[in-house]
Design a protein around this motif. Structure first.
Motif, PDB file in Angstrom:
ATOM      1  N   ARG A   1       0.858  -1.182   0.000  1.00 59.01           N
ATOM      2  CA  ARG A   1       0.000   0.000   0.000  1.00 59.01           C
ATOM      3  C   ARG A   1       0.896   1.235   0.000  1.00 59.01           C
ATOM      4  N   GLU A   2       0.642   2.145  -0.915  1.00 57.72           N
ATOM      5  CA  GLU A   2       1.429   3.380  -1.025  1.00 57.72           C
ATOM      6  C   GLU A   2       0.946   4.406   0.003  1.00 57.72           C
ATOM      7  N   ALA A   3       1.657   5.533   0.107  1.00 52.60           N
ATOM      8  CA  ALA A   3       1.327   6.585   1.082  1.00 52.60           C
ATOM      9  C   ALA A   3      -0.086   7.128   0.879  1.00 52.60           C
ATOM     10  N   ASP A   4      -0.586   7.093  -0.358  1.00 49.70           N
ATOM     11  CA  ASP A   4      -1.942   7.582  -0.630  1.00 49.70           C
ATOM     12  C   ASP A   4      -3.023   6.555  -0.277  1.00 49.70           C
ATOM     13  N   GLY A   5      -2.601   5.388   0.250  1.00 51.44           N
ATOM     14  CA  GLY A   5      -3.542   4.352   0.666  1.00 51.44           C
ATOM     15  C   GLY A   5      -3.910   3.361  -0.415  1.00 51.44           C
ATOM     16  N   VAL A   6      -3.435   3.564  -1.631  1.00 53.75           N
ATOM     17  CA  VAL A   6      -3.781   2.685  -2.745  1.00 53.75           C
ATOM     18  C   VAL A   6      -2.801   1.510  -2.800  1.00 53.75           C
ATOM     19  N   VAL A   7      -3.362   0.316  -2.954  1.00 49.59           N
ATOM     20  CA  VAL A   7      -2.534  -0.877  -3.115  1.00 49.59           C
ATOM     21  C   VAL A   7      -2.068  -0.923  -4.562  1.00 49.59           C
ATOM     22  N   ARG A   8      -0.738  -0.945  -4.741  1.00 49.89           N
ATOM     23  CA  ARG A   8      -0.178  -0.959  -6.094  1.00 49.89           C
ATOM     24  C   ARG A   8       0.696  -2.184  -6.341  1.00 49.89           C
ATOM     25  N   GLY A   9       0.638  -3.138  -5.420  1.00 45.04           N
ATOM     26  CA  GLY A   9       1.393  -4.355  -5.622  1.00 45.04           C
ATOM     27  C   GLY A   9       0.990  -5.414  -4.616  1.00 45.04           C
TER      28      GLY A   9
END
Length: 155
Positions: free
Chosen positions: A39-47
């Motif tokens: 999960r990236e800093a913006d809260g979106v899972v990108r992997g």
């Protein structure tokens, strides 16, 4: 001086454009079980990373990267191993049942091979550990034995 040694392959990472589609496809095709998300800093899972039956302890990771995914279309970054040609025939039936286009079983350099693409067009190989014993060295694109690895140079 200590000997430098590797202990296998920790994970293989495949670039993708759509995580949900990728997860569903790899679950259907390979029985993937996701084990960790990124999960990236913006809260979106990108992997995410997961286990595929038969690959342990090596895992497969997927990371959203549109540019890398586009650049990987038609490239075969990994060959998954199966035991025999009969196992490939079972995979042919499985892929057919899912409506996934694939090559016929190919007599490759050493063993038999089945080729198909994931949803982003990354080419995947299923390659047998069993060898067919056919000498393919005279065919363009097939492997040839390197007789002196210390002196080998690509031409």
């Amino acid at each position: 001086m200590a000997t430098r040694e590797l202990a296998g392959i920790h994970h293989v990472k495949i670039p993708v454009t759509d995580l949900a589609r990728t997860a569903q496809w790899y679950r259907q095709v390979f029985g993937l079980c996701p084990t960790m998300e990124f999960r990236e800093a913006d809260g979106v899972v990108r992997g995410f990373v997961g286990e595929i039956p038969g690959l342990a302890p090596t895992q497969v990771a997927f990371r959203v990267n549109d540019v890398a995914a586009a650049g990987s279309r038609g490239f075969d970054p990994v060959s998954f191993a199966v035991k025999s040609r009969d196992d490939l025939e079972t995979w042919v039936e499985h892929l057919d049942s899912l409506g996934i286009e694939h090559s016929p079983v190919i007599e490759a350099s050493v063993g038999w091979l089945l080729v198909f693409d994931d949803p982003d067009g990354v080419t995947l190989h299923l390659y047998t550990w069993a060898e067919h014993g056919i000498d393919q060295a005279d065919k363009p694109g097939y492997g040839q034995a390197i007789t002196d690895p210390d002196r080998w140079q690509p031409i």
